[in-house]
Design an enzyme around this catalytic site. Structure first.
Site, PDB file in Angstrom:
ATOM      1  CE1 TYR A 196     -10.188 -50.272 -32.392  1.00  0.00           C
ATOM      2  CE2 TYR A 196      -8.608 -48.656 -33.193  1.00  0.00           C
ATOM      3  CZ  TYR A 196      -8.935 -49.959 -32.894  1.00  0.00           C
ATOM      4  OH  TYR A 196      -8.020 -50.966 -33.078  1.00  0.00           O
ATOM      5  CG  ASP A 256     -13.557 -52.457 -31.413  1.00  0.00           C
ATOM      6  OD1 ASP A 256     -13.854 -53.027 -30.342  1.00  0.00           O
ATOM      7  OD2 ASP A 256     -12.566 -52.758 -32.098  1.00  0.00           O
ATOM      8  CG  HIS A 260     -14.501 -56.137 -35.141  1.00  0.00           C
ATOM      9  ND1 HIS A 260     -14.821 -55.859 -33.834  1.00  0.00           N
ATOM     10  CD2 HIS A 260     -13.140 -56.097 -35.209  1.00  0.00           C
ATOM     11  CE1 HIS A 260     -13.715 -55.657 -33.138  1.00  0.00           C
ATOM     12  NE2 HIS A 260     -12.675 -55.795 -33.954  1.00  0.00           N
TER      13      HIS A 260
END
Length: 262
Positions: A107, A150, A253
């Site tokens: 992330y 991500d 998302h």
């Protein structure tokens, strides 16, 4: 051993426990990597996920922000975590599958709103984080590895709804794209999603700020699946489940999938 892997920024695993359960029940990936769990590890609602066949978890957590988790039907060996840019955040965790494949779940920091490290500390942290990724993978040279998560950067012109309008918007600025490209090249990572879907606009994130995200379709591809070159040829079936963005009280998302025949 063939396995299907998915990555999804869930934006609070406890708030969206039901959505995770729905995805696991309907799509049944062998491995699900979650980001922005916003939960200490011991507060992740694993009981419900175990009931769906996901008995294995490797995770790192922070209270109320960040957090990464790997849920799996397959046994997992905890392979540690990396603290890039010295942030002390739960932004990475790795696990090894029974076939020896190492899964990295990242992330990357979002970077704030102003694309200038002199005016915005968060943007500098983001660039430093990706630079540390570059250095790490240049040193280790990944083999039998998958990197997902991500990454908060949409690198290609067709990874955003308007290349021209987003050139000065955090997530698609040239300096961010350059940093991500260097990280990818350092590990010789193959962008599996774009290997399978080489042409056309492709997004995995749509802002909550849009009153009708689907009609406006001002998306960005921030979520990625990469593979080391020795196993990239075994990857196929990439897809982004756009419809998940339209589920009730969704994450901003959508999950990204890929299958590996190994």
């Amino acid at each position: 051993m063939a396995f299907t892997l998915a990555t999804w920024n869930i934006n609070s695993v406890r708030l969206r426990e039901a959505l995770v359960a729905q995805l696991l029940a309907e799509e049944a990936p062998d491995v699900l990597c979650l980001q922005e769990c916003k939960s200490p590890v011991d507060k992740i609602p694993m009981e419900r996920f175990r009931a769906l066949g996901y008995a294995h978890v490797v995770a790192r957590g922070d209270k109320g922000y960040n957090g990464v988790a790997i849920l799996s039907k397959l046994p997992l060996e905890d392979a540690g975590s990396l603290d890039f840019a010295g942030l002390g955040h739960a932004r990475h965790v790795a696990a090894r599958l029974p076939n020896g494949v190492l899964v990295h779940n990242f992330y990357v920091p979002a970077g704030g709103d102003v694309p200038d490290r002199e005016k915005n500390v968060k943007f500098g942290q983001k660039l430093d984080y990706v630079s540390d990724m570059t250095a790490h993978f240049a040193d280790t040279m990944p083999q039998r590895s998958v990197l997902v998560g991500d990454l908060n950067i949409a690198p290609r012109e067709d990874d955003v709804w308007s290349h021209k309008q987003l050139l000065k918007v955090v997530s698609h600025t040239p300096v961010e794209v350059e940093h991500l490209t260097r990280a990818q090249e350092a590990g010789r990572w193959v962008d599996v999603t774009r290997k399978d879907i080489p042409e056309g606009q492709l997004y995995s994130w749509w802002s909550y700020r849009s009153p009708d995200w689907n009609a406006a379709d001002k998306g960005r591809r921030l979520d990625h699946v990469w593979a080391s070159p020795d196993i990239a040829g075994a990857a196929h079936g990439s897809r982004i489940l756009r419809e998940v963005r339209g589920w009730e009280k969704p994450s901003d998302h959508a999950p990204v999938f890929a299958t590996f025949d190994l």
